[in-house]
Scaffold this active site. Structure first.
Site, PDB file in Angstrom:
ATOM      1  N   ASP A 146      12.424   2.701  -4.970  1.00  0.00           N
ATOM      2  CA  ASP A 146      11.082   3.168  -4.614  1.00  0.00           C
ATOM      3  C   ASP A 146      11.114   4.487  -3.855  1.00  0.00           C
ATOM      4  OD1 ASP A 146       9.759   1.102  -5.836  1.00  0.00           O
ATOM      5  OD2 ASP A 146       9.610  -0.129  -4.037  1.00  0.00           O
ATOM      6  N   ASN A 163       2.400   6.559   0.024  1.00  0.00           N
ATOM      7  CA  ASN A 163       2.359   5.225   0.624  1.00  0.00           C
ATOM      8  C   ASN A 163       1.488   5.170   1.870  1.00  0.00           C
ATOM      9  OD1 ASN A 163       3.851   3.875  -1.254  1.00  0.00           O
ATOM     10  ND2 ASN A 163       5.653   3.568   0.030  1.00  0.00           N
ATOM     11  N   GLU A 164       1.935   5.847   2.926  1.00  0.00           N
ATOM     12  CA  GLU A 164       1.190   5.764   4.177  1.00  0.00           C
ATOM     13  C   GLU A 164       1.504   6.934   5.096  1.00  0.00           C
ATOM     14  OE1 GLU A 164       5.076   4.785   4.969  1.00  0.00           O
ATOM     15  OE2 GLU A 164       3.910   3.253   3.918  1.00  0.00           O
ATOM     16  N   ALA A 167      -1.520   1.571  -3.074  1.00  0.00           N
ATOM     17  CA  ALA A 167      -0.163   1.579  -3.636  1.00  0.00           C
ATOM     18  C   ALA A 167       0.885   1.338  -2.559  1.00  0.00           C
ATOM     19  CB  ALA A 167       0.107   2.899  -4.343  1.00  0.00           C
ATOM     20  N   ALA A 198       4.247  -1.955   1.394  1.00  0.00           N
ATOM     21  CA  ALA A 198       5.428  -1.380   2.033  1.00  0.00           C
ATOM     22  C   ALA A 198       5.358  -1.588   3.549  1.00  0.00           C
ATOM     23  CB  ALA A 198       5.536   0.097   1.650  1.00  0.00           C
ATOM     24  N   TYR A 199       5.417  -0.526   4.315  1.00  0.00           N
ATOM     25  CA  TYR A 199       5.414  -0.629   5.780  1.00  0.00           C
ATOM     26  C   TYR A 199       4.172  -1.368   6.266  1.00  0.00           C
ATOM     27  CZ  TYR A 199       6.360   1.066  10.564  1.00  0.00           C
ATOM     28  OH  TYR A 199       6.642   1.160  11.902  1.00  0.00           O
ATOM     29  N   ASN A 200       3.038  -1.094   5.625  1.00  0.00           N
ATOM     30  CA  ASN A 200       1.783  -1.737   6.011  1.00  0.00           C
ATOM     31  C   ASN A 200       1.898  -3.260   6.006  1.00  0.00           C
ATOM     32  OD1 ASN A 200      -1.314  -1.882   6.230  1.00  0.00           O
ATOM     33  ND2 ASN A 200      -0.932  -2.902   4.277  1.00  0.00           N
ATOM     34  N   SER A 254       4.652  -5.068   6.117  1.00  0.00           N
ATOM     35  CA  SER A 254       5.617  -5.492   7.132  1.00  0.00           C
ATOM     36  C   SER A 254       4.992  -5.516   8.521  1.00  0.00           C
ATOM     37  CB  SER A 254       6.831  -4.561   7.127  1.00  0.00           C
ATOM     38  OG  SER A 254       7.525  -4.626   5.896  1.00  0.00           O
ATOM     39  N   ALA A 297       2.444  -3.590  16.314  1.00  0.00           N
ATOM     40  CA  ALA A 297       2.727  -4.248  17.601  1.00  0.00           C
ATOM     41  C   ALA A 297       1.697  -3.868  18.655  1.00  0.00           C
ATOM     42  CB  ALA A 297       4.142  -3.901  18.083  1.00  0.00           C
TER      43      ALA A 297
END
Length: 253
Positions: A43, A113-114, A151, A155-157, A159, A178
């Site tokens: 990816d 992605n972000e 899309a 991913a990080y979002n 997680s 957090a």
């Protein structure tokens, strides 16, 4: 039917080996001359390829020679032409990030992605959040926050406990990382045409970095994020294995 294909591969040995095999079997052209670009890797390499080919009209068909491969199709040497002819196209609009650092310099980047803001010191970050010039949260104390496209929502979002967004949805995910105050605040769903602004509070004491698809800028004090509708990334998937199906399947694993 002959298709002009440009094969691009990550530096991983398995990807380089796959490229050699594919080129010997199907030929190869420069990416500027290609009708379809085939990206061999994971990816991360797919994101690099999409950024690198942003000015080209050819769609990108990924084949997984990496780790995760959420944006990739399964790898196989045989039957590539038939797979390309049958492939279904997904359109992705990236995010545009405008970040100002403590010295007044402005940095711009695109993110498929972000865009994320992350604390860069031992203390939690303090962020003020505005949406379309209206203050929505006066102070978020957290390790960071991010804005994700559909899309990038797996991913990080994901997680960071953000929601998975269907590709067809016209929304963005704003997700806290957090969160300490408000306690365990997870974030919000926003229209895709919204402009999100983060102001870093106490930046000298609580430094923050901004990251757009792994392009990072330190010591930011203000970050504005919006969808770049004029840019349309075209990604090809095998029938029945497009992003919509993957987004649904990811929620049941």
């Amino acid at each position: 039917m002959s298709i002009r294909i440009a094969f691009l591969a990550s530096r991983a040995p398995v990807a380089q080996t796959a490229k050699t095999a594919m080129v010997s079997r199907y030929g190869n052209v420069a990416k500027e001359e290609a009708e379809i670009i085939v990206a061999l890797g994971g990816d991360g390499f797919m994101l690099d390829t999409l950024h690198d080919t942003i000015d080209l009209d050819a769609p990108v068909y990924g084949m997984n020679r990496g780790t995760i491969g959420f944006l990739m199709n399964e790898y196989s040497e045989s039957g590539l032409i038939a797979r390309l002819e049958a492939a279904e196209e997904e359109i992705i609009n990236p995010l545009s990030m405008r970040a100002m650092d403590a010295e007044g310099r402005v940095h711009r980047a695109l993110a498929i992605n972000e865009v994320s803001l992350l604390r860069a010191g031992p203390q939690a970050a303090k962020l003020k959040i505005s949406v379309d010039d209206r203050e929505r949260m006066a102070e978020l104390v957290c390790d960071g926050a991010l804005v994700s496209t559909p899309a990038g929502s797996t991913a990080y979002n994901y997680s960071a406990h953000g929601p998975i967004l269907p590709i067809g949805s016209d929304v963005l995910a704003l997700t806290a990382i957090a969160a300490f105050r408000p306690r365990r605040w997870r974030g919000a769903l926003l229209p895709s045409n919204a402009t999100v602004r983060f102001d870093v509070l106490e930046p000298d004491k609580r430094p923050v970095m901004a990251d757009a698809d792994s392009v990072s800028f330190p010591n930011v004090v203000r970050v504005e994020i919006s969808t770049q509708k004029k840019i349309r990334h075209k990604i090809l998937f095998d029938p029945g294995h497009g992003l919509e199906e993957r987004l649904i399947s990811e929620q049941f694993t």
